[in-house]
Design a protein around this motif. Sequence first.
Motif, PDB file in Angstrom:
ATOM      1  N   LEU A   1      54.522 -25.457  17.250  1.00 15.00           N
ATOM      2  CA  LEU A   1      53.469 -25.893  16.305  1.00 15.00           C
ATOM      3  C   LEU A   1      51.951 -26.183  16.923  1.00 15.00           C
ATOM      4  N   ASN A   2      52.236 -26.309  18.486  1.00 17.57           N
ATOM      5  CA  ASN A   2      50.795 -26.243  19.156  1.00 17.57           C
ATOM      6  C   ASN A   2      50.424 -25.214  20.017  1.00 17.57           C
ATOM      7  N   LEU A   3      51.032 -24.106  19.675  1.00 10.06           N
ATOM      8  CA  LEU A   3      50.633 -22.791  20.324  1.00 10.06           C
ATOM      9  C   LEU A   3      49.345 -22.352  20.072  1.00 10.06           C
ATOM     10  N   THR A   4      48.974 -22.400  18.739  1.00  8.92           N
ATOM     11  CA  THR A   4      47.574 -22.058  18.458  1.00  8.92           C
ATOM     12  C   THR A   4      46.559 -22.715  19.107  1.00  8.92           C
ATOM     13  N   LEU A   5      46.827 -24.078  18.777  1.00  8.15           N
ATOM     14  CA  LEU A   5      45.897 -25.145  19.323  1.00  8.15           C
ATOM     15  C   LEU A   5      45.841 -24.839  21.013  1.00  8.15           C
ATOM     16  N   THR A   6      46.954 -24.771  21.602  1.00  9.87           N
ATOM     17  CA  THR A   6      46.723 -24.569  23.101  1.00  9.87           C
ATOM     18  C   THR A   6      45.974 -23.424  23.487  1.00  9.87           C
ATOM     19  N   GLY A   7      46.332 -22.320  22.567  1.00  6.79           N
ATOM     20  CA  GLY A   7      45.379 -20.875  22.952  1.00  6.79           C
ATOM     21  C   GLY A   7      43.897 -21.079  22.813  1.00  6.79           C
ATOM     22  N   ARG A   8      43.704 -22.016  21.604  1.00  5.58           N
ATOM     23  CA  ARG A   8      42.016 -22.067  21.528  1.00  5.58           C
ATOM     24  C   ARG A   8      41.584 -22.971  22.512  1.00  5.58           C
ATOM     25  N   ALA A   9      42.419 -24.011  22.876  1.00  5.05           N
ATOM     26  CA  ALA A   9      41.727 -24.967  24.205  1.00  5.05           C
ATOM     27  C   ALA A   9      41.640 -24.056  25.338  1.00  5.05           C
ATOM     28  N   LEU A  10      42.537 -23.319  25.704  1.00  6.38           N
ATOM     29  CA  LEU A  10      42.203 -22.360  26.699  1.00  6.38           C
ATOM     30  C   LEU A  10      41.118 -21.125  26.721  1.00  6.38           C
ATOM     31  N   GLU A  11      40.960 -20.669  25.497  1.00  2.00           N
ATOM     32  CA  GLU A  11      39.849 -19.885  25.300  1.00  2.00           C
ATOM     33  C   GLU A  11      38.733 -20.317  25.450  1.00  2.00           C
TER      34      GLU A  11
ATOM     35  N   SER B   1      37.982 -22.863  27.251  1.00  2.00           N
ATOM     36  CA  SER B   1      37.479 -23.203  28.911  1.00  2.00           C
ATOM     37  C   SER B   1      37.550 -21.738  29.447  1.00  2.00           C
ATOM     38  N   GLY B   2      37.329 -20.849  28.784  1.00  2.00           N
ATOM     39  CA  GLY B   2      37.104 -19.365  29.519  1.00  2.00           C
ATOM     40  C   GLY B   2      38.345 -18.626  29.914  1.00  2.00           C
ATOM     41  N   TRP B   3      39.503 -18.926  29.564  1.00  2.00           N
ATOM     42  CA  TRP B   3      40.644 -18.148  29.844  1.00  2.00           C
ATOM     43  C   TRP B   3      40.624 -17.209  28.774  1.00  2.00           C
ATOM     44  N   ILE B   4      41.160 -15.675  29.248  1.00  2.00           N
ATOM     45  CA  ILE B   4      41.186 -14.543  28.128  1.00  2.00           C
ATOM     46  C   ILE B   4      42.752 -14.250  27.857  1.00  2.00           C
ATOM     47  N   MET B   5      42.933 -13.738  26.566  1.00  2.00           N
ATOM     48  CA  MET B   5      44.461 -13.565  26.469  1.00  2.00           C
ATOM     49  C   MET B   5      44.510 -12.118  26.681  1.00  2.00           C
TER      50      MET B   5
ATOM     51  N   ILE C   1      49.913 -14.705  27.347  1.00  2.00           N
ATOM     52  CA  ILE C   1      49.685 -14.774  28.646  1.00  2.00           C
ATOM     53  C   ILE C   1      48.003 -15.033  28.547  1.00  2.00           C
ATOM     54  N   TYR C   2      47.618 -15.756  29.388  1.00  2.00           N
ATOM     55  CA  TYR C   2      45.864 -15.745  29.650  1.00  2.00           C
ATOM     56  C   TYR C   2      45.428 -15.441  31.072  1.00  2.00           C
ATOM     57  N   HIS C   3      44.379 -15.005  31.322  1.00  2.00           N
ATOM     58  CA  HIS C   3      43.939 -14.916  32.666  1.00  2.00           C
ATOM     59  C   HIS C   3      42.466 -15.358  32.688  1.00  2.00           C
ATOM     60  N   LYS C   4      42.168 -15.873  34.089  1.00  2.00           N
ATOM     61  CA  LYS C   4      40.946 -16.415  34.433  1.00  2.00           C
ATOM     62  C   LYS C   4      40.497 -16.324  35.659  1.00  2.00           C
ATOM     63  N   GLN C   5      39.366 -15.773  36.206  1.00  2.00           N
ATOM     64  CA  GLN C   5      39.018 -15.663  37.323  1.00  2.00           C
ATOM     65  C   GLN C   5      38.416 -17.320  38.115  1.00  2.00           C
ATOM     66  N   GLN C   6      39.132 -17.476  39.114  1.00  2.00           N
ATOM     67  CA  GLN C   6      38.755 -18.768  39.841  1.00  2.00           C
ATOM     68  C   GLN C   6      38.557 -18.710  41.227  1.00  2.00           C
ATOM     69  N   GLY C   7      37.161 -18.612  41.819  1.00  2.00           N
ATOM     70  CA  GLY C   7      37.008 -18.587  43.164  1.00  2.00           C
ATOM     71  C   GLY C   7      37.244 -17.072  43.379  1.00  2.00           C
ATOM     72  N   LEU C   8      38.143 -16.518  44.545  1.00  2.00           N
ATOM     73  CA  LEU C   8      38.438 -15.389  44.757  1.00  2.00           C
ATOM     74  C   LEU C   8      39.850 -14.821  44.185  1.00  2.00           C
TER      75      LEU C   8
ATOM     76  N   TYR D   1      46.701 -16.856  35.986  1.00  2.00           N
ATOM     77  CA  TYR D   1      47.350 -16.478  34.892  1.00  2.00           C
ATOM     78  C   TYR D   1      48.122 -17.793  34.230  1.00  2.00           C
ATOM     79  N   VAL D   2      48.228 -17.786  32.914  1.00  2.00           N
ATOM     80  CA  VAL D   2      48.848 -18.885  32.398  1.00  2.00           C
ATOM     81  C   VAL D   2      49.650 -18.315  31.167  1.00  2.00           C
ATOM     82  N   ALA D   3      51.162 -18.554  31.406  1.00  2.00           N
ATOM     83  CA  ALA D   3      52.190 -18.153  30.542  1.00  2.00           C
ATOM     84  C   ALA D   3      52.336 -19.361  29.711  1.00  2.00           C
ATOM     85  N   VAL D   4      52.119 -19.383  28.253  1.00  2.00           N
ATOM     86  CA  VAL D   4      52.358 -20.528  27.261  1.00  2.00           C
ATOM     87  C   VAL D   4      53.436 -20.006  26.518  1.00  2.00           C
ATOM     88  N   THR D   5      54.473 -20.845  26.708  1.00  2.00           N
ATOM     89  CA  THR D   5      55.808 -20.303  25.576  1.00  2.00           C
ATOM     90  C   THR D   5      55.892 -21.580  24.495  1.00  2.00           C
TER      91      THR D   5
END
Length: 257
Positions: free
Chosen positions: A78-88, A90-94, A122-129, A133-137
């Motif tokens: 029930l929180n999957l969409t809310l989590t994805g929105r929060a990540l996006e 913050s700059g995370w890309i699906m 799955i989401y990814h984000k460049q951080q430094g070098l 990736y984040v896998a949200v289940t």
Amino acid sequence: MASKGKEIEVVNRKEELGYSKLCTEREVTMSIMGMLSDRSITYTLIGGSAIGTAIEVPNEWIKQRYVSNLIDVEVYALNLTLTGRALEESGWIMDRTEDMFSIRISDGGETRTIPTIEKEVIYHKQQGLSTYYVAVTGLPTTLHKLNRKGEVVSVGLSDITTYSETVSYKLIRGNRNDVDDIAYIGASNYLSEFIDTDEGARIISRHMENHGSTLISRNIRKVSEALDRAMAVLPDQKEKISSNREFINSIESHLRK
């Protein structure tokens, strides 16, 4: 339930995602934890992602430990969409999860692809070098895997993994990272608080049924030896480590009876 296919390809790109020192990745993981907590989202971190974040370990291990660039997080569906929105936000890309973790089945001239874990994003984000990736289940969900006959077996996952389960699995698996993780967890925590629980007893009992007590006893002895090594590195934690060593040895002694 098993599904037969003439040709099966398992897609698992975890190794391709790379590894980073825990001291570097920890900042990324902690930022995700803070983001979820700020939104009152119940979550748990899985496997190595929990080490040094949700489960305390000494700085000495945080500086040494390499972890996958994939951070595994469980939330309720029930929180999957809310989590994805929060990540996006913050700059995370699906990403396309099926391209990274899936099973492809060819049967009767038709090919179909099923995700390794339903409701995993799955989401990814460049951080430094590095790229992380984040896998949200989202739970409850279904895990698909191959059995020894090459058939796809579906297993229901109903509830969020507890940290007691994470530590208990590490105790009995016996691979090098798990053994060392347990030793350093034992330098900062009392292992009985994780393992001497209903979850811990259930995991050990189930593995005894599947693999017998000899293998588990051998793996637990590895942990005992690793605790001795940790004591040499962290003499100021001698009392806690000694207590954990006695606790671990008592489990192993019980298994040998």
